[in-house]
Scaffold this motif. Structure first.
Motif, PDB file in Angstrom:
ATOM      1  N   TYR A 168       0.856  -1.268  -0.044  1.00 41.30           N
ATOM      2  CA  TYR A 168      -0.072  -0.136   0.094  1.00 41.30           C
ATOM      3  C   TYR A 168       0.790   1.216   0.128  1.00 41.30           C
ATOM      4  N   ASN A 169       1.591   1.385   0.951  1.00 37.98           N
ATOM      5  CA  ASN A 169       2.608   2.639   1.021  1.00 37.98           C
ATOM      6  C   ASN A 169       4.117   2.123   1.411  1.00 37.98           C
ATOM      7  N   GLY A 170       4.430   0.581   1.177  1.00 39.67           N
ATOM      8  CA  GLY A 170       5.598   0.207   1.378  1.00 39.67           C
ATOM      9  C   GLY A 170       5.628  -1.326   1.290  1.00 39.67           C
ATOM     10  N   LEU A 171       6.987  -1.872   1.396  1.00 38.99           N
ATOM     11  CA  LEU A 171       7.441  -3.255   1.305  1.00 38.99           C
ATOM     12  C   LEU A 171       8.125  -3.722   2.550  1.00 38.99           C
ATOM     13  N   PHE A 172       7.817  -4.660   2.882  1.00 37.85           N
ATOM     14  CA  PHE A 172       8.653  -5.423   4.051  1.00 37.85           C
ATOM     15  C   PHE A 172       9.628  -6.392   3.337  1.00 37.85           C
ATOM     16  N   PHE A 173      10.984  -6.393   3.651  1.00 38.02           N
ATOM     17  CA  PHE A 173      11.790  -7.373   3.709  1.00 38.02           C
ATOM     18  C   PHE A 173      12.207  -8.236   4.720  1.00 38.02           C
ATOM     19  N   LYS A 174      12.532  -9.483   4.181  1.00 37.92           N
ATOM     20  CA  LYS A 174      13.105 -10.483   5.458  1.00 37.92           C
ATOM     21  C   LYS A 174      14.322  -9.920   6.019  1.00 37.92           C
ATOM     22  N   GLU A 175      14.121  -9.722   7.349  1.00 39.13           N
ATOM     23  CA  GLU A 175      15.206  -9.266   8.242  1.00 39.13           C
ATOM     24  C   GLU A 175      16.536  -9.931   8.081  1.00 39.13           C
ATOM     25  N   GLY A 176      17.518  -9.088   7.767  1.00 36.89           N
ATOM     26  CA  GLY A 176      18.879  -9.705   7.386  1.00 36.89           C
ATOM     27  C   GLY A 176      19.121 -10.083   6.157  1.00 36.89           C
ATOM     28  N   ASP A 177      18.318  -9.900   5.424  1.00 38.21           N
ATOM     29  CA  ASP A 177      18.469 -10.717   4.009  1.00 38.21           C
ATOM     30  C   ASP A 177      18.483  -9.750   2.847  1.00 38.21           C
ATOM     31  N   LYS A 178      19.785  -9.588   2.574  1.00 38.03           N
ATOM     32  CA  LYS A 178      20.405  -8.526   1.448  1.00 38.03           C
ATOM     33  C   LYS A 178      19.445  -9.008   0.146  1.00 38.03           C
ATOM     34  N   VAL A 179      19.564 -10.205  -0.228  1.00 41.90           N
ATOM     35  CA  VAL A 179      19.039 -10.415  -1.754  1.00 41.90           C
ATOM     36  C   VAL A 179      17.434  -9.878  -1.428  1.00 41.90           C
ATOM     37  N   ASP A 180      16.684 -10.335  -0.607  1.00 35.96           N
ATOM     38  CA  ASP A 180      15.490  -9.979  -0.465  1.00 35.96           C
ATOM     39  C   ASP A 180      15.085  -8.349  -0.461  1.00 35.96           C
ATOM     40  N   LEU A 181      16.175  -7.676   0.250  1.00 35.94           N
ATOM     41  CA  LEU A 181      16.020  -5.979   0.434  1.00 35.94           C
ATOM     42  C   LEU A 181      16.595  -5.698  -1.000  1.00 35.94           C
ATOM     43  N   ALA A 182      17.243  -6.065  -1.604  1.00 40.21           N
ATOM     44  CA  ALA A 182      17.833  -5.663  -2.947  1.00 40.21           C
ATOM     45  C   ALA A 182      16.561  -5.827  -3.889  1.00 40.21           C
ATOM     46  N   SER A 183      15.836  -6.926  -3.677  1.00 44.09           N
ATOM     47  CA  SER A 183      14.599  -7.306  -4.688  1.00 44.09           C
ATOM     48  C   SER A 183      13.612  -6.242  -4.407  1.00 44.09           C
ATOM     49  N   LYS A 184      13.371  -5.940  -3.153  1.00 41.55           N
ATOM     50  CA  LYS A 184      12.121  -5.056  -2.818  1.00 41.55           C
ATOM     51  C   LYS A 184      12.543  -3.600  -3.446  1.00 41.55           C
ATOM     52  N   ILE A 185      13.601  -3.366  -3.231  1.00 45.00           N
ATOM     53  CA  ILE A 185      14.255  -1.944  -3.752  1.00 45.00           C
ATOM     54  C   ILE A 185      14.094  -1.882  -5.324  1.00 45.00           C
ATOM     55  N   GLU A 186      14.258  -2.796  -6.053  1.00 45.13           N
ATOM     56  CA  GLU A 186      14.407  -3.052  -7.522  1.00 45.13           C
ATOM     57  C   GLU A 186      12.941  -2.896  -7.899  1.00 45.13           C
ATOM     58  N   GLN A 187      11.992  -3.322  -7.106  1.00 44.46           N
ATOM     59  CA  GLN A 187      10.520  -3.413  -7.637  1.00 44.46           C
ATOM     60  C   GLN A 187      10.077  -2.273  -7.672  1.00 44.46           C
ATOM     61  N   LEU A 188      10.362  -1.117  -6.757  1.00 44.67           N
ATOM     62  CA  LEU A 188       9.829   0.211  -6.992  1.00 44.67           C
ATOM     63  C   LEU A 188      10.701   0.753  -7.786  1.00 44.67           C
ATOM     64  N   LEU A 189      12.119   0.672  -8.157  1.00 38.95           N
ATOM     65  CA  LEU A 189      12.782   1.270  -9.115  1.00 38.95           C
ATOM     66  C   LEU A 189      12.386   1.194 -10.429  1.00 38.95           C
ATOM     67  N   ILE A 190      11.835   0.015 -10.742  1.00 41.36           N
ATOM     68  CA  ILE A 190      11.369  -0.192 -12.199  1.00 41.36           C
ATOM     69  C   ILE A 190      10.109  -0.092 -12.225  1.00 41.36           C
ATOM     70  N   ASP A 191       9.241   0.275 -11.390  1.00 41.38           N
ATOM     71  CA  ASP A 191       8.016   0.443 -11.532  1.00 41.38           C
ATOM     72  C   ASP A 191       7.483   1.988 -11.014  1.00 41.38           C
ATOM     73  N   ASP A 192       7.430   2.910 -11.748  1.00 48.37           N
ATOM     74  CA  ASP A 192       7.307   4.082 -11.381  1.00 48.37           C
ATOM     75  C   ASP A 192       5.785   4.559 -10.863  1.00 48.37           C
ATOM     76  N   SER A 193       4.891   3.965 -11.523  1.00 48.73           N
ATOM     77  CA  SER A 193       3.561   4.130 -10.983  1.00 48.73           C
ATOM     78  C   SER A 193       3.463   3.480  -9.718  1.00 48.73           C
ATOM     79  N   LYS A 194       3.986   2.496  -9.648  1.00 51.08           N
ATOM     80  CA  LYS A 194       3.719   1.857  -8.265  1.00 51.08           C
ATOM     81  C   LYS A 194       4.457   2.638  -7.055  1.00 51.08           C
ATOM     82  N   ARG A 195       5.564   3.054  -7.320  1.00 48.15           N
ATOM     83  CA  ARG A 195       6.604   4.005  -6.461  1.00 48.15           C
ATOM     84  C   ARG A 195       5.663   5.230  -6.145  1.00 48.15           C
TER      85      ARG A 195
END
Length: 235
Positions: A168-195
């Motif tokens: 809705y206004n954000g995303l949660f990533f799995k604590e301590g998981d850099k791969v999941d954090l990177a994935s969540k950031i990229e989700q918003l980087l590539i989707d301007d409308s969602k961001r």
């Protein structure tokens, strides 16, 4: 008085009756933030025109800025216009800066240092695209939402659960998981409308539910209820 929604159940486990526990969320002075925001929009930008992933906070281990840099390293080479903006100072400053150099990110990870002026902080938030909290946080999420930023964080001390709503206004990533954090950031980087949509929803939550006026009113109501019970006992 507590600012966590789970506090009634938590204190009940220690034998405190739920009627004696009042939940009032925390907030910065959002009236000041909104007033400053109007002025900031008329100012010249502080930063070159790029997309900035923002972190604000004291540079200590439990903020996990190292995890954020590690996650950023996984995808930064794909986006020439994306930078990681780190505002804050602390015992981890030199270590984190050297880490960015060792990873070859010195031109893309920007360390601003400590900024205490709320107007200047507002300028950096206005010019950023995403706010990320990789570890334990505080009121920085409130401020970022007031400036219309989508939030990426993990589940930490519980304050984030009444501010950040998944997808809705954000995303949660799995604590301590850099791969999941990177994935969540990229989700918003590539989707301007969602961001953009998430940023607008962040602002909506602050304006309607989590602002200084609502918090003050809830404190007032709690004090009135407590005072009423006290006077009844003494009568």
């Amino acid at each position: 008085m507590n600012y966590l929604d789970i506090s009634k159940d938590l204190w009940a486990s220690y034998g405190v009756h739920k009627d004696k526990v009042y939940v009032v969320h925390n907030s910065t002075d959002t009236d000041i933030l909104f007033s400053q925001k109007e002025k900031i929009l008329k100012e010249s930008p502080l930063l070159p025109s790029r997309r900035y992933i923002l972190h604000i906070g004291r540079l200590v281990k439990w903020k996990r800025v190292d995890l954020l840099i590690d996650a950023f390293n996984l995808f930064s080479h794909k986006y020439q216009d994306v930078c990681l903006l780190i505002i804050g100072d602390g015992p981890e400053y030199k270590t984190l800066k050297q880490m960015s150099v060792d990873l070859g990110l010195s031109d893309k990870v920007i360390f601003i240092g400590a900024v205490y002026d709320s107007f200047q902080l507002g300028q950096y938030m206005t010019e950023s695209s995403i706010y990320v909290l990789a570890g334990m946080g505080g009121l920085s999420i409130n401020d970022a939402m007031a400036y219309g930023l989508p939030i990426i964080c993990s589940r930490a001390d519980g304050t984030e659960t009444y501010l950040v709503k998944e997808n809705y206004n954000g995303l949660f990533f799995k604590e301590g998981d850099k791969v999941d954090l990177a994935s969540k950031i990229e989700q918003l980087l590539i989707d301007d409308s969602k961001r953009k949509m998430m940023g607008e929803n962040s602002l909506k939550i602050i304006k309607e539910k989590e602002n200084v006026n609502v918090v003050s009113r809830n404190y007032w109501n709690a004090f009135n209820q407590i005072y009423g019970k006290v006077t009844q006992i003494y009568k």
